[in-house]
Scaffold this motif. Structure first.
Motif, PDB file in Angstrom:
ATOM      1  N   ALA A  13     -59.186  14.781   6.367  1.00 30.07           N
ATOM      2  CA  ALA A  13     -58.075  15.442   6.391  1.00 30.07           C
ATOM      3  C   ALA A  13     -56.928  15.234   7.064  1.00 30.07           C
ATOM      4  N   ARG A  14     -55.152  15.766   5.977  1.00 31.40           N
ATOM      5  CA  ARG A  14     -54.277  15.323   6.451  1.00 31.40           C
ATOM      6  C   ARG A  14     -53.932  16.607   7.061  1.00 31.40           C
ATOM      7  N   ARG A  15     -52.380  16.983   7.713  1.00 30.36           N
ATOM      8  CA  ARG A  15     -52.026  17.387   7.498  1.00 30.36           C
ATOM      9  C   ARG A  15     -51.187  18.512   6.843  1.00 30.36           C
ATOM     10  N   GLU A  16     -51.168  17.885   5.861  1.00 29.29           N
ATOM     11  CA  GLU A  16     -50.304  18.778   4.720  1.00 29.29           C
ATOM     12  C   GLU A  16     -52.043  19.289   3.381  1.00 29.29           C
ATOM     13  N   GLY A  37     -57.623  35.772   7.582  1.00 30.60           N
ATOM     14  CA  GLY A  37     -56.210  35.696   6.606  1.00 30.60           C
ATOM     15  C   GLY A  37     -55.298  35.072   5.775  1.00 30.60           C
ATOM     16  N   HIS A  38     -55.104  34.570   5.001  1.00 31.59           N
ATOM     17  CA  HIS A  38     -54.748  33.396   4.458  1.00 31.59           C
ATOM     18  C   HIS A  38     -53.504  32.807   4.311  1.00 31.59           C
ATOM     19  N   GLY A  39     -52.539  33.095   5.759  1.00 37.62           N
ATOM     20  CA  GLY A  39     -51.484  32.574   6.399  1.00 37.62           C
ATOM     21  C   GLY A  39     -52.145  31.920   7.144  1.00 37.62           C
ATOM     22  N   ILE A  40     -51.462  30.877   7.337  1.00 36.00           N
ATOM     23  CA  ILE A  40     -50.993  29.449   8.355  1.00 36.00           C
ATOM     24  C   ILE A  40     -50.302  29.725   9.024  1.00 36.00           C
ATOM     25  N   GLY A  41     -50.477  30.310  10.387  1.00 36.36           N
ATOM     26  CA  GLY A  41     -50.286  30.643  12.087  1.00 36.36           C
ATOM     27  C   GLY A  41     -50.226  29.170  12.259  1.00 36.36           C
ATOM     28  N   PRO A  42     -49.690  29.551  13.851  1.00 34.56           N
ATOM     29  CA  PRO A  42     -49.472  28.368  15.134  1.00 34.56           C
ATOM     30  C   PRO A  42     -51.246  28.244  15.375  1.00 34.56           C
ATOM     31  N   GLU A  43     -51.896  29.694  15.661  1.00 34.72           N
ATOM     32  CA  GLU A  43     -53.421  29.345  15.678  1.00 34.72           C
ATOM     33  C   GLU A  43     -53.813  27.980  14.713  1.00 34.72           C
ATOM     34  N   LEU A  44     -54.076  27.907  13.838  1.00 34.46           N
ATOM     35  CA  LEU A  44     -54.392  26.782  12.974  1.00 34.46           C
ATOM     36  C   LEU A  44     -53.877  25.374  12.490  1.00 34.46           C
ATOM     37  N   TRP A  45     -52.547  25.307  12.775  1.00 37.13           N
ATOM     38  CA  TRP A  45     -52.263  23.982  13.500  1.00 37.13           C
ATOM     39  C   TRP A  45     -52.594  23.560  14.579  1.00 37.13           C
ATOM     40  N   THR A  46     -52.663  24.066  15.539  1.00 34.89           N
ATOM     41  CA  THR A  46     -52.828  23.910  16.589  1.00 34.89           C
ATOM     42  C   THR A  46     -54.643  22.906  17.007  1.00 34.89           C
ATOM     43  N   ALA A  47     -55.732  24.533  16.207  1.00 35.06           N
ATOM     44  CA  ALA A  47     -56.819  23.825  15.460  1.00 35.06           C
ATOM     45  C   ALA A  47     -56.817  22.614  15.015  1.00 35.06           C
ATOM     46  N   ALA A  49     -54.505  19.974  15.182  1.00 34.23           N
ATOM     47  CA  ALA A  49     -54.292  19.206  15.766  1.00 34.23           C
ATOM     48  C   ALA A  49     -55.051  18.591  16.828  1.00 34.23           C
ATOM     49  N   ALA A  50     -55.474  19.446  16.825  1.00 35.91           N
ATOM     50  CA  ALA A  50     -56.970  19.553  18.565  1.00 35.91           C
ATOM     51  C   ALA A  50     -58.511  18.452  17.711  1.00 35.91           C
ATOM     52  N   ILE A  51     -58.386  18.896  16.330  1.00 38.73           N
ATOM     53  CA  ILE A  51     -59.370  17.979  15.386  1.00 38.73           C
ATOM     54  C   ILE A  51     -59.543  16.452  15.281  1.00 38.73           C
ATOM     55  N   ASP A  52     -57.857  16.469  15.288  1.00 34.95           N
ATOM     56  CA  ASP A  52     -57.128  15.535  14.698  1.00 34.95           C
ATOM     57  C   ASP A  52     -57.151  14.733  15.480  1.00 34.95           C
ATOM     58  N   ALA A  53     -57.066  15.187  17.059  1.00 32.01           N
ATOM     59  CA  ALA A  53     -57.127  13.746  18.509  1.00 32.01           C
ATOM     60  C   ALA A  53     -57.718  13.880  18.678  1.00 32.01           C
ATOM     61  N   ASP A  54     -60.032  14.401  18.664  1.00 30.71           N
ATOM     62  CA  ASP A  54     -60.727  13.914  19.010  1.00 30.71           C
ATOM     63  C   ASP A  54     -61.733  13.134  18.352  1.00 30.71           C
ATOM     64  N   PRO A  55     -61.953  11.951  18.691  1.00 32.02           N
ATOM     65  CA  PRO A  55     -63.410  11.895  18.333  1.00 32.02           C
ATOM     66  C   PRO A  55     -63.832  11.689  17.731  1.00 32.02           C
ATOM     67  N   ASN A  56     -64.928  12.820  18.747  1.00 31.64           N
ATOM     68  CA  ASN A  56     -65.465  13.938  18.297  1.00 31.64           C
ATOM     69  C   ASN A  56     -65.745  14.758  17.105  1.00 31.64           C
ATOM     70  N   ASN A  57     -64.721  14.691  16.601  1.00 27.43           N
ATOM     71  CA  ASN A  57     -64.561  16.174  15.043  1.00 27.43           C
ATOM     72  C   ASN A  57     -63.743  15.444  14.314  1.00 27.43           C
TER      73      ASN A  57
END
Length: 156
Positions: A13-16, A37-47, A49-57
């Motif tokens: 998956a990519r950010r977009e 909810g269906h909105g994309i709040g800061p928590e989802l963007w943070t999550a 980014a964390a998944i994307d940066a973690d080699p175990n996820n």
């Protein structure tokens, strides 16, 4: 890019992709009952980014003719049980309602099991809500067995 069913593509998956992933995650009554909810709040963007940066996820999407039709997350968990072997956790498996029963979900899970084997995992596990009877039958048809009773504690 990784091939799945017919001409479906499995890819990281990519950010977009996040808005489409969130829509897939919310596309059923069980998810809606959780008040997601269906909105994309800061928590989802943070999550993301964390998944994307973690080699175990690893967060994946299934793409068919340019449309995201599926998503799932694969997490590798090191542990001392099973003689120190890693386990792979498959979660948040979703296929768009319009593309269900076409083999895409089966291909996604099978592909994930093969990825876990290639990494040397000793076990692949997943959980599914008790209300998802169709999902239970689906995972059983792939060889998964209901061996444990899971417990969760929601935190405020």
């Amino acid at each position: 890019m990784l091939s799945g069913v017919s001409h479906a593509i499995f890819r990281p998956a990519r950010r977009e992709d996040v808005p489409a992933i969130v829509a897939l995650l919310n596309d059923d009554a069980v998810a809606r009952s959780r008040g997601i909810g269906h909105g994309i709040g800061p928590e989802l963007w943070t999550a993301f980014a964390a998944i994307d940066a973690d080699p175990n996820n690893e967060l994946f999407v299934a793409e068919l003719d340019g449309e995201l039709v599926g998503t799932w997350q694969l997490t590798f968990i090191p542990g001392l049980s099973r003689n120190g072997g890693e386990r792979a956790q498959i979660e948040a498996v979703r296929v768009a309602e319009s593309h269900r029963n076409q083999g895409i979900g089966r291909a996604m899970v099978t592909w994930s099991v093969e990825r876990a084997k290639a990494r040397g995992c000793k076990l692949v596990q997943l959980t599914t809500d008790k209300r998802r009877a169709d999902a239970h039958r689906f995972y059983a048809s792939l060889g998964f067995t209901a061996t444990h009773e899971g417990f969760k504690l929601a935190l405020p």
